[in-house]
Design a protein around this motif. Structure first.
Motif, short mmCIF file in Angstrom:
data_model
loop_
_atom_site.label_atom_id
_atom_site.label_comp_id
_atom_site.label_asym_id
_atom_site.label_seq_id
_atom_site.Cartn_x
_atom_site.Cartn_y
_atom_site.Cartn_z
N ASP A 1 32.98 45.62 33.91
CA ASP A 1 33.93 46.33 33.07
C ASP A 1 33.37 47.71 32.72
N LYS A 2 34.05 48.45 31.85
CA LYS A 2 33.66 49.84 31.56
C LYS A 2 32.29 49.93 30.89
N PHE A 3 31.83 48.83 30.27
CA PHE A 3 30.54 48.84 29.58
C PHE A 3 29.43 48.21 30.41
N GLY A 4 29.74 47.88 31.67
CA GLY A 4 28.73 47.33 32.55
C GLY A 4 28.55 45.84 32.46
N TYR A 5 29.43 45.13 31.74
CA TYR A 5 29.33 43.67 31.68
C TYR A 5 29.85 43.07 32.98
N PRO A 6 29.04 42.27 33.67
CA PRO A 6 29.48 41.68 34.94
C PRO A 6 30.31 40.43 34.72
N TYR A 7 31.27 40.22 35.60
CA TYR A 7 32.06 39.00 35.62
C TYR A 7 32.51 38.77 37.06
N CYS A 8 33.10 37.60 37.30
CA CYS A 8 33.44 37.23 38.67
C CYS A 8 34.83 36.61 38.73
N ARG A 9 35.40 36.65 39.90
CA ARG A 9 36.54 35.78 40.17
C ARG A 9 36.00 34.35 40.19
N GLY A 10 36.50 33.55 39.28
CA GLY A 10 35.98 32.19 39.17
C GLY A 10 35.02 31.98 38.03
N ARG A 11 34.56 33.08 37.39
CA ARG A 11 33.64 32.95 36.24
C ARG A 11 33.71 34.19 35.37
N ILE A 12 34.19 34.03 34.14
CA ILE A 12 34.15 35.09 33.15
C ILE A 12 33.37 34.57 31.96
N PHE A 13 32.26 35.24 31.63
CA PHE A 13 31.31 34.75 30.63
C PHE A 13 30.98 33.29 30.95
N ASP A 14 31.22 32.35 30.04
CA ASP A 14 30.83 30.97 30.30
C ASP A 14 32.00 30.10 30.76
N THR A 15 33.15 30.69 31.04
CA THR A 15 34.28 29.93 31.55
C THR A 15 34.24 29.93 33.07
N ILE A 16 34.08 28.75 33.64
CA ILE A 16 33.92 28.60 35.09
C ILE A 16 35.10 27.82 35.63
N GLU A 17 35.73 28.35 36.66
CA GLU A 17 36.93 27.74 37.23
C GLU A 17 36.59 26.67 38.27
N GLU A 18 37.51 25.73 38.41
CA GLU A 18 37.46 24.78 39.52
C GLU A 18 37.94 25.48 40.78
N ASP A 19 37.31 25.14 41.90
CA ASP A 19 37.72 25.71 43.18
C ASP A 19 38.93 24.95 43.70
N LYS A 20 40.09 25.59 43.65
CA LYS A 20 41.33 24.98 44.15
C LYS A 20 41.88 25.77 45.35
N GLY A 21 40.99 26.54 45.97
CA GLY A 21 41.41 27.36 47.10
C GLY A 21 42.01 28.69 46.69
N GLN A 22 41.98 29.00 45.38
CA GLN A 22 42.58 30.24 44.89
C GLN A 22 41.84 31.49 45.35
N TYR A 23 40.59 31.32 45.78
CA TYR A 23 39.81 32.47 46.25
C TYR A 23 39.32 32.22 47.68
N ASN A 24 40.19 31.68 48.50
CA ASN A 24 39.85 31.47 49.92
C ASN A 24 40.19 32.69 50.77
N ASP A 25 40.23 33.83 50.13
CA ASP A 25 40.62 35.07 50.80
C ASP A 25 39.40 35.91 51.17
N THR A 26 39.68 37.05 51.75
CA THR A 26 38.66 38.07 51.97
C THR A 26 39.16 39.33 51.29
N ARG A 27 38.38 39.87 50.36
CA ARG A 27 38.85 41.04 49.63
C ARG A 27 37.68 41.89 49.15
N LYS A 28 37.99 43.13 48.86
CA LYS A 28 36.97 44.06 48.39
C LYS A 28 36.59 43.70 46.95
N ILE A 29 35.30 43.76 46.65
CA ILE A 29 34.78 43.49 45.31
C ILE A 29 33.86 44.64 44.91
N PHE A 30 33.37 44.59 43.69
CA PHE A 30 32.46 45.67 43.25
C PHE A 30 31.00 45.31 43.48
#
Length: 331
Positions: free
Chosen positions: A136-165
């Motif tokens: 984010d603008k203050f340099g805090y890292p996060y991920c698709r599938g994980r923001i702070f301590d909230t971690i997602e179940e893998d349901k195929g929602q990120y089975n893509d190929t895409r540009k990331i930072f």
């Protein structure tokens, strides 16, 4: 010579090598497997020689940490693509195929990360990297599938190929020529967020970083430092400030740094209310270390720093105030 080198940095990790190296050796026939040893004092070298004779060993003279440890060892490796793999990663069959294909088809791609799931709970993403990283603008890292301590179940929602930072250092593919052009990881980081800094510097040079969801690995996590260790708090807070100082657009550097220092103070208050006094001390030490390195860090700023980067909003505000707890809530 094979095109890809699969490179594991090891320090006193004989137990992890025994558990996780077999899958790497079994499913990495497209490349050569190397272990860079950071002057281990356990029986790591003996384990490698006796149990994994096909693995190439590079021995550093001392424990240089993650950043400089890789910098030293990779000087001796000449394959076109480096795959840097934590010693607590289990890989899967054909994990290299889609990533090598992506590199071949996209010459401007410098860095790639696979899908990273939790070794202990394989239905869910893993904290360090998940489905690709952003800041984010203050340099805090996060991920698709994980923001702070909230971690997602893998349901195929990120089975893509895409540009990331940014791509996770747990399993990090990079072209050799780009790694050397950028002079590798910043050794002052020692460990933690050095891969985000490297990705940001790559971004400033107009290279692309991609996530490839067709490749899957499993990460144990916490093999060196657990989240509860104050040393990890120190490195994360200090290195985040160093990274911002090196890479933020000039016109926003002072303003964002000032706001980030305030947010660090709020984080310290939160540690105080939860009785984590050692972590408060770690934040104070992180700031002292940051100021000690400030002039040196400013001198590292790249003349090619871009005027923009990925986010102009605050993930802290989105998560804690707007209650956007998963990536799809906001992005």
């Amino acid at each position: 010579m094979k095109k890809i080198a699969i490179v594991i940095l090891n320090w006193n990790g004989a137990k992890l090598l025994k558990e996780f190296l077999p899958s790497v050796v079994k499913y990495s026939q497209e490349g050569t497997v190397y272990v860079i040893d950071n002057a281990s004092t356990d029986d790591s070298i003996l384990v490698l020689k006796e149990d994994f004779p096909s693995v190439q060993i590079i021995q550093n003279k001392e424990n240089f940490g993650f950043a400089q440890g890789y910098n030293e060892g990779l000087q001796n490796i000449e394959e076109e693509i480096y795959c840097l793999v934590n010693s607590d990663i289990e890989v899967t069959e054909n994990w290299l195929t889609p990533i090598l294909s992506h590199f071949e088809q996209h010459p401007n791609t410098a860095i790639v990360q696979p899908k990273i799931l939790d070794y202990k709970k394989k239905t869910h993403f893993e904290y360090a990297g998940a489905g690709g990283g952003f800041i984010d603008k203050f340099g805090y890292p996060y991920c698709r599938g994980r923001i702070f301590d909230t971690i997602e179940e893998d349901k195929g929602q990120y089975n893509d190929t895409r540009k990331i930072f940014w791509a996770s250092g747990a399993c990090f593919f990079i072209r050799k020529n780009v790694f050397r052009e950028l002079k590798g990881f910043d050794a002052d980081f020692f460990a933690h967020q050095e891969e985000i800094d490297l990705c940001w510097r790559s971004f400033n040079r107009s290279y692309d970083t991609f996530y490839c969801g067709q490749s899957t690995v499993y990460h144990l996590g916490g093999g060196t430092l657990s989240n509860s260790n104050p040393r990890k708090t120190f490195l994360n807070f200090r290195n985040s400030l160093l990274m911002l100082t090196k890479n933020l657009p000039t016109q926003s550097l002072l303003f964002i740094l000032f706001e980030r220092l305030i947010l660090d103070g709020i984080a310290g208050i939160q540690f105080l209310t939860t009785g984590k006094h050692k972590h408060i001390l770690a934040i104070i030490k992180a700031h002292i270390s940051f100021y000690a390195l400030l002039i040196k860090t400013i001198r590292k700023r790249d003349a090619k720093v871009k005027n923009t980067y990925y986010q102009t909003t605050s993930i802290v505000y989105s998560y804690f105030v707007k209650k956007c707890t998963i990536f799809a809530d906001k992005f």
